[in-house]
Design a protein around this motif. Structure first.
Motif, PDB file in Angstrom:
ATOM      1  N   HIS A 163      23.749  -1.999  21.265  1.00 21.95           N
ATOM      2  CA  HIS A 163      25.362  -1.821  21.498  1.00 21.95           C
ATOM      3  C   HIS A 163      26.008  -3.464  21.906  1.00 21.95           C
ATOM      4  O   HIS A 163      25.186  -4.355  21.944  1.00 21.95           O
ATOM      5  N   GLU A 164      27.248  -3.292  21.839  1.00 16.70           N
ATOM      6  CA  GLU A 164      27.751  -4.678  22.536  1.00 16.70           C
ATOM      7  C   GLU A 164      27.280  -4.880  23.988  1.00 16.70           C
ATOM      8  O   GLU A 164      27.059  -4.148  24.690  1.00 16.70           O
ATOM      9  N   LYS A 165      27.542  -6.089  24.265  1.00 18.37           N
ATOM     10  CA  LYS A 165      27.075  -6.417  25.670  1.00 18.37           C
ATOM     11  C   LYS A 165      28.207  -6.009  26.780  1.00 18.37           C
ATOM     12  O   LYS A 165      29.294  -5.562  26.232  1.00 18.37           O
TER      13      LYS A 165
ATOM     14  N   GLU B 228      25.446 -10.321  32.186  1.00 18.97           N
ATOM     15  CA  GLU B 228      25.556  -9.329  31.068  1.00 18.97           C
ATOM     16  C   GLU B 228      24.129  -8.607  30.657  1.00 18.97           C
ATOM     17  O   GLU B 228      23.055  -9.241  30.754  1.00 18.97           O
ATOM     18  N   TYR B 229      24.256  -7.280  30.017  1.00 19.84           N
ATOM     19  CA  TYR B 229      23.149  -7.063  29.410  1.00 19.84           C
ATOM     20  C   TYR B 229      23.680  -6.037  28.079  1.00 19.84           C
ATOM     21  O   TYR B 229      24.676  -5.838  27.856  1.00 19.84           O
ATOM     22  N   ARG B 230      22.615  -5.929  27.295  1.00 21.89           N
ATOM     23  CA  ARG B 230      23.183  -4.993  26.155  1.00 21.89           C
ATOM     24  C   ARG B 230      22.147  -3.851  25.988  1.00 21.89           C
ATOM     25  O   ARG B 230      20.752  -3.844  26.205  1.00 21.89           O
ATOM     26  N   LYS B 231      22.562  -2.585  25.945  1.00 25.64           N
ATOM     27  CA  LYS B 231      21.952  -1.420  25.970  1.00 25.64           C
ATOM     28  C   LYS B 231      21.370  -1.267  24.277  1.00 25.64           C
ATOM     29  O   LYS B 231      21.942  -1.817  23.495  1.00 25.64           O
ATOM     30  N   VAL B 232      20.216  -0.839  24.334  1.00 24.28           N
ATOM     31  CA  VAL B 232      19.418  -0.643  23.071  1.00 24.28           C
ATOM     32  C   VAL B 232      19.063   0.703  23.105  1.00 24.28           C
ATOM     33  O   VAL B 232      18.705   1.464  23.916  1.00 24.28           O
ATOM     34  N   ALA B 233      18.934   1.650  21.913  1.00 31.01           N
ATOM     35  CA  ALA B 233      18.618   2.915  21.840  1.00 31.01           C
ATOM     36  C   ALA B 233      17.275   3.183  22.294  1.00 31.01           C
ATOM     37  O   ALA B 233      16.339   2.670  22.225  1.00 31.01           O
ATOM     38  N   GLY B 234      17.152   4.342  23.045  1.00 31.13           N
ATOM     39  CA  GLY B 234      15.892   4.877  23.638  1.00 31.13           C
ATOM     40  C   GLY B 234      15.364   5.784  22.687  1.00 31.13           C
ATOM     41  O   GLY B 234      15.007   7.034  23.003  1.00 31.13           O
ATOM     42  N   ASP B 235      14.677   5.179  21.596  1.00 28.19           N
ATOM     43  CA  ASP B 235      14.237   6.156  20.602  1.00 28.19           C
ATOM     44  C   ASP B 235      12.714   5.787  20.526  1.00 28.19           C
ATOM     45  O   ASP B 235      12.119   6.096  19.494  1.00 28.19           O
TER      46      ASP B 235
ATOM     47  N   PRO C 252      12.155   2.362  34.185  1.00 24.59           N
ATOM     48  CA  PRO C 252      10.904   3.171  34.015  1.00 24.59           C
ATOM     49  C   PRO C 252      11.180   3.830  32.392  1.00 24.59           C
ATOM     50  O   PRO C 252      12.275   4.367  32.448  1.00 24.59           O
ATOM     51  N   GLY C 253      10.410   3.530  31.729  1.00 20.21           N
ATOM     52  CA  GLY C 253      10.297   3.996  30.344  1.00 20.21           C
ATOM     53  C   GLY C 253      11.351   3.521  29.140  1.00 20.21           C
ATOM     54  O   GLY C 253      11.585   3.974  28.075  1.00 20.21           O
ATOM     55  N   HIS C 254      12.127   2.289  29.579  1.00 15.97           N
ATOM     56  CA  HIS C 254      13.172   1.634  28.671  1.00 15.97           C
ATOM     57  C   HIS C 254      13.309   0.323  28.787  1.00 15.97           C
ATOM     58  O   HIS C 254      13.290  -0.231  29.926  1.00 15.97           O
ATOM     59  N   TYR C 255      13.454  -0.339  27.538  1.00 14.32           N
ATOM     60  CA  TYR C 255      14.080  -1.698  27.462  1.00 14.32           C
ATOM     61  C   TYR C 255      15.274  -1.830  27.149  1.00 14.32           C
ATOM     62  O   TYR C 255      15.845  -1.150  26.213  1.00 14.32           O
ATOM     63  N   ASP C 256      16.042  -3.104  27.752  1.00  9.02           N
ATOM     64  CA  ASP C 256      17.305  -3.254  27.164  1.00  9.02           C
ATOM     65  C   ASP C 256      17.199  -4.916  27.143  1.00  9.02           C
ATOM     66  O   ASP C 256      16.158  -5.422  27.686  1.00  9.02           O
ATOM     67  N   ILE C 257      18.304  -5.617  26.688  1.00 10.06           N
ATOM     68  CA  ILE C 257      18.279  -7.026  26.458  1.00 10.06           C
ATOM     69  C   ILE C 257      19.180  -7.633  27.816  1.00 10.06           C
ATOM     70  O   ILE C 257      20.242  -6.929  28.297  1.00 10.06           O
ATOM     71  N   ILE C 258      18.567  -8.563  28.623  1.00 15.68           N
ATOM     72  CA  ILE C 258      19.695  -9.091  29.651  1.00 15.68           C
ATOM     73  C   ILE C 258      19.914 -10.469  29.516  1.00 15.68           C
ATOM     74  O   ILE C 258      18.973 -11.147  28.906  1.00 15.68           O
ATOM     75  N   TYR C 259      21.040 -11.057  30.019  1.00 15.47           N
ATOM     76  CA  TYR C 259      21.668 -12.417  29.770  1.00 15.47           C
ATOM     77  C   TYR C 259      21.906 -12.924  31.233  1.00 15.47           C
ATOM     78  O   TYR C 259      22.353 -12.581  32.032  1.00 15.47           O
TER      79      TYR C 259
END
Length: 246
Positions: free
Chosen positions: A14-16, A44-51, A239-246
């Motif tokens: 996703h977008e930031k 900021e952070y960027r969501k990434v699909a939880g797949d 818990p159970g998920h990674y996203d990107i953080i800035y």
């Protein structure tokens, strides 16, 4: 406990977003408090699909973003770390084609190297985001990263057997076929250690959880062989998920 970061069929990256909006994703006050404390160091952070592939997708996207800020020797260093893997793969009983994933990954790294020499930082970041929406491209890259992770675990059995009770030292490929290679399988600490070791890319993970520790935990994974010039990837874990953080 955690709001899903994406729905089936939605974008994988996703977008930031402003980090201040992260609090709304949590139901527990303790996690809300920790997310707000992150604002002292992150914006900021960027969501990434939880797949199931959120770690691999977050890790490689963040790394590719950082490439624009380091000398082009870094891409050549990374490609060099992959050279011994084909021979190792050929000695193992792992599925798939090594060449297909390797070529997809290396070709995209070289493409990034070319783009960063011709684009501004902001234009490079925009280009990379558009490229990230190519699901097939990133699926090929993630599949290769899973294979690289499996190769590392299988060739460093003595290092990993003590943290993977189910790992059969005489046939580690069996565990990797079930727990590493499939695209829906989540990554745990052993996967993180294996991938950062083989690529020699340092990783910082900022952890927001419901533990009684007041501050967000930060874990550093760094190969002893990593060069000081290699950019450090920073990810957000809940818990159970990674996203990107800035």
């Amino acid at each position: 406990m955690v709001l899903q970061t994406s729905q089936n069929g939605g974008p994988k990256i996703h977008e930031k977003e402003p980090l201040s909006s992260l609090e709304s994703e949590f139901a527990y006050d303790r996690m809300k408090d920790k997310s707000n404390k992150l604002l002292a160091n992150y914006s900021e952070y960027r969501k990434v699909a939880g797949d199931g592939s959120c770690f691999y997708r977050s890790f490689i996207y963040s790394y590719l973003e950082l490439l624009v800020k380091v000398p082009h020797e870094e891409e050549l260093r990374l490609i060099g770390t992959l050279e011994p893997l084909l021979e190792k793969f050929q000695r193992l009983d792992l599925p798939g084609s090594y060449y297909h994933g390797h070529d997809a990954f290396v070709n995209f790294i070289l493409k990034c190297m070319d783009r960063k020499q011709t684009l501004s930082v902001s234009d490079y970041e925009d280009w990379l985001f558009q490229e990230s929406q190519n699901d097939q491209l990133f699926a090929n890259i993630i599949s290769y990263l899973r294979l690289v992770t499996a190769i590392q675990i299988c060739t460093e059995v003595e290092k990993f057997r003590h943290v993977i009770p189910e790992l059969d030292p005489s046939y580690p490929e069996g565990w990797c076929r079930q727990e590493v290679i499939p695209m829906h399988k989540d990554a745990f600490e052993v996967h993180v250690v294996a991938l950062t070791d083989v690529l020699q890319v340092p990783l910082r993970i900022v952890n927001v959880d419901i533990s009684r520790i007041a501050e967000p935990n930060t874990h550093i994974f760094e190969s002893s062989d990593a060069a000081p010039s290699v950019p450090c990837v920073t990810l957000l874990y809940r818990p159970g998920h990674y996203d990107i953080i800035y």
